[in-house]
Design an enzyme around this catalytic site. Structure first.
Site, PDB file in Angstrom:
ATOM      1  N   HIS A   1       0.722  -1.141  -0.010  1.00 25.50           N
ATOM      2  CA  HIS A   1       0.052  -0.028   0.003  1.00 25.50           C
ATOM      3  C   HIS A   1       0.868   1.227   0.094  1.00 25.50           C
ATOM      4  O   HIS A   1       1.985   1.235   0.443  1.00 25.50           O
ATOM      5  CB  HIS A   1      -0.900  -0.043   1.436  1.00 25.50           C
ATOM      6  CG  HIS A   1      -1.977   1.149   1.124  1.00 25.50           C
ATOM      7  ND1 HIS A   1      -1.809   2.265   1.595  1.00 25.50           N
ATOM      8  CD2 HIS A   1      -3.243   0.997   0.723  1.00 25.50           C
ATOM      9  CE1 HIS A   1      -2.769   2.893   1.366  1.00 25.50           C
ATOM     10  NE2 HIS A   1      -3.876   2.224   1.070  1.00 25.50           N
ATOM     11  N   GLU A  49      -3.794   2.797  -7.417  1.00 29.63           N
ATOM     12  CA  GLU A  49      -4.062   3.741  -6.173  1.00 29.63           C
ATOM     13  C   GLU A  49      -3.092   4.768  -6.434  1.00 29.63           C
ATOM     14  O   GLU A  49      -1.983   4.900  -5.843  1.00 29.63           O
ATOM     15  CB  GLU A  49      -4.055   3.329  -4.825  1.00 29.63           C
ATOM     16  CG  GLU A  49      -4.986   2.173  -4.417  1.00 29.63           C
ATOM     17  CD  GLU A  49      -5.258   2.258  -3.039  1.00 29.63           C
ATOM     18  OE1 GLU A  49      -6.712   2.057  -2.414  1.00 29.63           O
ATOM     19  OE2 GLU A  49      -4.579   2.773  -2.015  1.00 29.63           O
TER      20      GLU A  49
HETATM   21  O1  G3P Z   1      -6.583   1.615   0.356  1.00 30.07           O
HETATM   22  C1  G3P Z   1      -7.548   2.291   0.162  1.00 30.07           C
HETATM   23  C2  G3P Z   1      -7.144   3.687   0.365  1.00 30.07           C
HETATM   24  O2  G3P Z   1      -5.784   3.974   0.235  1.00 30.07           O
HETATM   25  C3  G3P Z   1      -8.057   4.807  -0.494  1.00 30.07           C
HETATM   26  O3  G3P Z   1      -8.111   5.740   0.357  1.00 30.07           O
HETATM   27  O4  G3P Z   1      -9.474   7.643   1.593  1.00 30.07           O
HETATM   28  O5  G3P Z   1      -9.029   7.809  -0.587  1.00 30.07           O
HETATM   29  O6  G3P Z   1     -10.649   6.075   0.091  1.00 30.07           O
HETATM   30  P1  G3P Z   1      -9.421   6.925   0.384  1.00 30.07           P
END
Ligand code: G3P
Length: 219
Positions: A90, A138
């Protein structure tokens, strides 16, 4: 098929310790849990024994068994407490590619699912060759914000989905996902599901938010 929804509890105060248990009790009201995964912090993973009806994943895992491994989150231990999968790499817990490779290899011989995170298309290319079960795209700069990855990076999601399907890897996307439309857009761009943290956990009523995203609740 329903989109896969991974809820990352991160280390938010309202999602750790006793609060993690309270949240899971609320989330349990959702009738169909098959496509929902809850990613808990290391101190809360034993909740998997109290919630065998929920899919509980770790936020990180190490590629070692039992032995002299101080501070590690052993895959073998996770399996023994009914945690059969984990996030890996992550943005908030980055690893070297060699450690990612070793963890993927270890997972394959231990029947353990991995969601390996990648921040850009180069990482998606190199990680997909290692064939984890899932890659989660991400973009770091959108995490925790109000602009969803599906709105900001549609071209990258499309390309990522081609790369992943060519390697028989399922693509997930995360960062800024807050609405059903964000989820639909991600699926239309070729993802199999999403990762969400703040959109649910930081909502004033996390259970209502999750119900609105998954659309079902026990009568
Ligand atoms: O692992 C999911 C995360 O990093 C996304 O975070 O707060 O943007 O939904 P968020």
């Amino acid at each position: 098929m329903k989109p896969l929804i991974f809820i990352n509890f991160k280390h938010y105060e309202n999602a750790t310790g006793r609060n993690a248990e309270l949240l899971l009790n609320e989330f349990r009201k959702i009738k169909d849990q098959k496509n929902i995964y809850y990613c808990l912090g290391p101190g809360d993973l034993r909740l998997s024994l109290e919630f065998p009806d929920l899919n509980i994943y770790s936020q990180h895992v190490d590629y070692n068994g039992y032995g002299p491994y101080t501070g590690s989150i052993s895959m073998n231990f996770l399996k023994s407490i009914n945690v059969n999968g984990s996030l890996l790499n992550h943005s908030e817990k980055r690893l070297e590619i060699d450690d990612i490779r070793k963890t993927i290899e270890y997972s394959k011989s231990h029947d353990f699912k991995l969601v390996v995170c990648a921040e850009n298309i180069d990482e998606i290319k190199s990680i997909s060759k290692l064939r984890p079960d899932y890659i989660a795209y991400e973009p770091r700069e959108l995490i925790g914000g109000d602009i969803s990855v599906s709105n900001a990076k549609p071209d990258i999601i499309r390309s990522a989905s081609v790369i992943c399907s060519g390697n028989d890897v399922k693509l997930l996307v995360g960062a800024g996902i807050k609405t059903e439309n964000d989820i639909k857009a991600s699926i239309n761009l070729g993802a199999s599901g999403v990762l969400i943290a703040s959109g649910v956990i930081k909502d004033p009523k996390p259970i209502n938010k999750l119900i609105s995203l998954t659309g079902n609740i026990t009568g």
